[in-house]
Every structure is written in structure tokens, then in C-alpha cells.
Design a protein around this motif. Structure first.
Motif, short mmCIF file in Angstrom:
data_model
loop_
_atom_site.label_atom_id
_atom_site.label_comp_id
_atom_site.label_asym_id
_atom_site.label_seq_id
_atom_site.Cartn_x
_atom_site.Cartn_y
_atom_site.Cartn_z
N LYS A 199 12.06 134.15 -38.18
CA LYS A 199 11.93 135.79 -37.73
C LYS A 199 12.72 135.66 -36.31
O LYS A 199 13.45 136.65 -36.18
CB LYS A 199 10.61 136.21 -37.59
CG LYS A 199 10.55 137.67 -37.37
CD LYS A 199 9.26 138.13 -37.61
CE LYS A 199 9.31 139.83 -37.46
NZ LYS A 199 7.89 140.45 -37.59
N SER A 235 15.23 133.73 -35.18
CA SER A 235 16.39 133.61 -35.04
C SER A 235 17.30 134.62 -36.03
O SER A 235 18.40 135.11 -35.90
CB SER A 235 16.90 132.14 -35.53
OG SER A 235 16.42 131.41 -34.59
N PHE A 236 16.54 135.15 -37.09
CA PHE A 236 17.16 136.00 -37.99
C PHE A 236 16.10 137.22 -38.42
O PHE A 236 15.40 137.20 -39.53
CB PHE A 236 17.29 135.03 -39.46
CG PHE A 236 18.14 133.95 -39.08
CD1 PHE A 236 19.59 133.90 -38.97
CD2 PHE A 236 17.61 132.60 -39.12
CE1 PHE A 236 20.27 132.92 -38.62
CE2 PHE A 236 18.41 131.58 -38.86
CZ PHE A 236 19.73 131.75 -38.77
N PRO A 237 16.07 138.15 -37.50
CA PRO A 237 15.01 139.16 -37.75
C PRO A 237 15.60 140.33 -38.63
O PRO A 237 14.61 140.84 -39.11
CB PRO A 237 15.19 140.00 -36.30
CG PRO A 237 16.46 139.63 -35.67
CD PRO A 237 16.79 138.21 -36.22
N ASP A 248 21.07 138.44 -36.06
CA ASP A 248 20.31 139.20 -35.23
C ASP A 248 21.29 140.10 -34.61
O ASP A 248 22.52 139.83 -34.16
CB ASP A 248 19.82 138.48 -34.01
CG ASP A 248 19.13 139.25 -33.13
OD1 ASP A 248 18.84 140.33 -33.39
OD2 ASP A 248 18.59 138.80 -32.20
N LYS A 294 25.88 142.20 -31.21
CA LYS A 294 25.25 142.55 -29.95
C LYS A 294 26.26 143.05 -29.09
O LYS A 294 27.21 142.62 -28.79
CB LYS A 294 24.52 141.37 -29.44
CG LYS A 294 23.25 141.04 -30.26
CD LYS A 294 22.21 142.06 -30.25
CE LYS A 294 20.70 141.48 -30.73
NZ LYS A 294 19.71 142.40 -30.44
#
Length: 267
Positions: free
Chosen positions: A149, A151-153, A193, A217
Motif C-alpha cells: 500500500k 508504494s502502490f496506493p 503513486d 507527482k
């Protein structure tokens, strides 16, 4: 497993598949080098042939079961998997391992800039699991994605989100259901993410559709034009053709690391 040289395909040589797949339930337990894929398919025979020939490349086969029973009557080939003496209708379960981090073909499931993504058009799904990877086989897909979770939400796939939850060891899962039959080349999965721009659209019949645009991001300020374009496109489809969007959510992933252009993966 060696890759075969490309071969020309002619319309005059077309033959219907010996079997079709009506539904497929996929589970991905994401890992850089040992992603576990479980595919449970509902298979129907379309003629007299009892052997199904599935496409597959770069796959480590773990197990085959038919209607819950282990199945050893199969042959692995350079281009896939032949399973023999199938019932006319059956549930086919295939467990296999793939390595996204070493998938330099950039087809199927691979890692790019720290995120998992897929490229299945035109014949990339065969790098995910053994399947009838051809555009005339239409199935309904349910997809469960499991990953760390922190690292990869965000765990995304086609269709509507139907379930999500927390797991042990810092993992979580999200399940997606696409109610509309589609060919395997339209399958999509993204895990990573991102920054997210959210909005909504109300259709002519009053349904509320969630709109989400996922970007790298720091690029959130560049997503507003895309959201305006999406809303205008939905409005135009309704006004020009009388067509409403038919899922509960519409997601766009617009990131620098993806190796392809626009895709028509719905949802």
C-alpha cells in the motif's frame, strides 16, 4: 521460451476459435520479479475440438485445474499452451508467474519509472497469462489487484470498483468488475503513486459518474484541460449520438513513463 518470427495474417485464412471464454476472474499479487497471476476462465467449446490452444509468452506455469481438479493433460509449446480433452463447458484455472521488472518487450505487464502498467494491444495479454488472445473472443473481466500500500496506493483496472481492503504485511487490494464483454487487448492495469484530479459528471438520465485523472507527482496543474475535455466529450456523445457513458467511473492515466499513446481501455 523462444519468440517466433512475425508472420503475415490474411483475412482469407480466418478460422473461428475452437472455444470461447465468456468470463474471466483475474488476481494479480504484484511483485517485481515474481508477480503471481491467477486466471479463472469460463470456457465453452464451439465445435468438436476438445483441445484448446492458448497463447502465451514469457510465462512460468505453476498449475492448471479444470473444474477444481488438477489437470496434467496439456502440452507447452513455443507459442503457448495446449490443454487436451476438455469438457464441452468447464472452469479453467491457470496459476502462473511473470516478471514485470525484466519484461523488456514492454508488452503485457511491466514496470516503468516505479509503476506497474500494461500494454495489451495488439497481442500483449499473452505475456500476462495463457489465454485466447484474439479480438474475436469477448469476455467479462473481474480483476483483483494486490500490492504494497505504501508504494502502490492506487490500484486501477477496467470497469467499476466493487471491493477494496487491507491485507497483512502492509498490502492492500482493490477489485474491479467490467460488466461489458471485451477482447483481451483492451485489458488494462496500473499500480503506482500519483497525483489525482477528481470531478464528476451527471448524465442526461441523472446518473452520477466519478471522473479521475491520474498524473505524475507535481503535474496536477496540467490536468485541468484534460478534465474539461473529458466532460465536454461526454456531453457531446449525449447530444450528438444520444449515448450515455455506461460505467460508474471514468479514469485517465496521463503519465510520462508510458511507452504508448492514447488507449481506448474503458474505465
Amino acid at each position: 521460451m523462444t519468440e517466433s518470427a512475425p508472420k503475415a495474417k490474411y483475412r482469407s485464412d480466418y478460422q473461428s476459435p475452437s472455444h470461447t471464454i465468456t468470463d474471466v476472474n483475474l488476481t494479480f499479487d504484484l511483485h517485481e520479479t515474481k508477480t503471481r497471476v491467477t486466471a479463472i476462465s469460463q470456457v465453452k467449446q464451439q465445435g468438436s475440438e476438445t483441445t484448446i490452444s492458448l497463447d502465451g509468452e514469457g510465462i512460468e506455469l505453476v498449475q492448471i485445474t479444470i473444474n477444481g481438479q488438477g489437470w496434467t493433460d496439456y502440452t507447452q509449446t513455443e507459442t503457448g499452451l495446449e490443454i487436451h480433452n476438455l469438457p464441452s463447458e468447464c472452469e479453467l484455472k491457470i496459476d502462473n508467474i511473470i516478471s514485470p521488472s525484466t519484461n523488456t518487450a514492454l508488452e503485457g505487464l511491466y514496470i516503468s519509472d516505479g509503476a506497474y502498467c500494461t500494454q495489451c494491444e495488439a497481442e500483449g495479454f499473452r505475456r500476462i497469462t495463457y489465454f485466447l488472445d484474439r479480438p474475436d473472443v469477448l469476455a467479462k473481466y473481474t480483476t483483483k489487484v494486490i500490492a504494497d500500500k505504501a508504494s502502490f496506493p492506487f490500484l486501477l483496472s477496467n470497469g467499476n470498483k466493487v471491493d477494496e481492503g487491507e491485507l497483512e504485511d502492509g498490502k492492500h487490494f482493490v477489485s474491479w468488475e467490467d460488466p461489458h464483454p471485451k477482447p483481451s487487448y483492451l485489458f488494462a492495469l496500473v499500480a503506482g503513486d500519483f497525483d489525482v484530479l477528481r470531478d464528476s459528471y451527471t448524465t442526461r438520465s441523472g446518473r452520477n459518474v466519478a471522473l479521475e485523472i491520474f498524473v505524475d507527482k507535481g503535474n496536477l496543474d496540467r490536468a485541468n484541460h484534460a478534465m474539461v475535455s473529458l466532460i465536454n466529450s461526454m456531453k457531446w456523445d449525449e447530444e450528438r449520438f444520444g449515448l450515455e457513458y455506461d460505467l460508474d467511473i471514468y479514469m485517465i492515466v496521463a503519465v510520462d513513463f508510458f511507452n504508448m499513446g492514447a488507449m481506448e481501455n474503458k474505465g
